[in-house]
Design a protein around this motif. Structure first.
Motif, mmCIF file in Angstrom:
data_model
loop_
_atom_site.group_PDB
_atom_site.id
_atom_site.type_symbol
_atom_site.label_atom_id
_atom_site.label_comp_id
_atom_site.label_asym_id
_atom_site.label_seq_id
_atom_site.Cartn_x
_atom_site.Cartn_y
_atom_site.Cartn_z
ATOM 1 N N THR A 176 57.644 14.271 -40.809
ATOM 2 C CA THR A 176 57.554 14.146 -42.254
ATOM 3 C C THR A 176 58.181 15.324 -42.975
ATOM 4 O O THR A 176 58.549 15.205 -44.132
ATOM 5 C CB THR A 176 56.075 14.027 -42.673
ATOM 6 N N ASP A 177 58.322 16.462 -42.288
ATOM 7 C CA ASP A 177 58.897 17.644 -42.928
ATOM 8 C C ASP A 177 60.402 17.524 -43.127
ATOM 9 O O ASP A 177 60.963 18.115 -44.038
ATOM 10 C CB ASP A 177 58.602 18.898 -42.089
ATOM 11 N N ASN B 276 54.738 13.492 -47.780
ATOM 12 C CA ASN B 276 53.824 14.053 -46.781
ATOM 13 C C ASN B 276 52.408 13.517 -46.969
ATOM 14 O O ASN B 276 51.715 13.210 -45.999
ATOM 15 C CB ASN B 276 53.820 15.578 -46.868
#
Length: 296
Positions: free
Chosen positions: A5-6, A289
């Motif tokens: 997700t980063d 996120n």
């Protein structure tokens, strides 16, 4: 495994290719996928015939060089590719066989380019999606959003624009990857937009299942979406809906700022707009996120 997700936004952006006509005009989109032995570009066959001014239903795979770049990570770094897989358009014939798919072998890649992981998905009704393309007059590209519907007899999946403002999927988005916001992965490729009905904002994608049925070279890049995912609670569903709405607003803000940047001449104003764009991207990542934390 779907990108973390980063960094998934950058991964998705880095895989998008802009395909040019031999005269330099932009004709469509492609995207980078990993294959059995190397990375390839997937796009629509009709994008390739447009690039080469050939009939859409040409049977033999074109042998001419295809020119492209990766506009979101290496704009202007023009690269060459060859068609190595060819499933042409079948004109005026109703068929369930895969069509309008092309695979390209590219000579070299920008070091930042990363292949997209495809997801074979089920039950995607009302999943929000994002897409990047090059409609007429927007050679630098624009983002569009909408919701996924379901399949039809051809095997394609209907896309629908439910917004009042912003861009819808139209000619110039062909060949673009469709990012499913709920599943956080690419579930298909844009192939056609409704042109006969002026007020209908729909388009179609070729889903992952059809892509790999046509060209099993990209089978190893598939990330299976389990059918037995846990169903979110009502509170989680409410949070997801709120975050998705926030994401839609931010996406529209990003589109507006990005388009304004293209028409701003003052260096000072461009710097201000660029900072706004960077802030919006940071907020998009934060919202995403949170969505992923709830969905997983």
């Amino acid at each position: 495994m779907v990108a973390s997700t980063d960094n998934y936004i950058q991964t998705f952006r880095s895989a998008i290719a802009r395909i040019f006509h031999t005269n330099g005009a932009v004709v469509g989109v492609g995207f980078l996928v990993s294959g059995r032995s190397q990375n390839y570009i997937v796009t629509c066959a009709h994008v390739i015939t447009s690039a080469l001014s050939l009939p859409e239903n040409i049977i033999a795979a074109p042998s001419n060089d295809i020119y492209l770049d990766f506009p979101l990570i290496a704009s202007g770094q023009q690269l060459k590719a060859k068609v190595i897989f060819w499933q042409p358009v079948v004109s005026n014939v109703s068929t369930s066989k895969p069509e309008d798919i092309a695979g390209l072998q590219i000579e070299q890649l920008p070091k930042e380019a990363q292949p997209i992981k495809l997801i074979r998905a089920n039950n995607i009704w009302e999943h929000p999606f994002r897409i990047f393309g090059f409609p007429h007059g927007h050679n630098d590209g624009v983002w569009a959003t909408g919701v996924l519907r379901d399949g039809q007899g051809k095997g394609w999946v209907q896309l629908e624009d439910t917004k009042v403002t912003g861009y819808s999927v139209e000619p110039g988005f062909s060949g673009a990857p469709i990012w499913d916001e709920t599943l956080t992965g690419v579930v298909g490729m844009a192939v056609a937009a409704e042109k006969q009905r002026e007020n209908v904002k729909t388009a179609f994608m070729i889903p992952t299942d059809v892509l790999i049925a046509a060209w099993n070279e990209i089978d190893l890049s598939i990330s299976l979406n389990t059918r037995n995912q846990a169903i979110p609670s009502r509170v989680q569903q409410l949070k997801i809906k709120t975050l998705q709405q926030r994401f839609e607003v931010l996406s529209s803000d990003y589109e507006a700022a990005y388009n304004q940047l293209n028409y701003t001449l003052s260096a000072g104003d461009r710097n201000i707009i660029q900072r706004q764009i960077n802030n919006i991207l940071q907020e998009l990542e934060r919202v995403e996120n949170e969505l992923n934390a709830i969905s997983h």
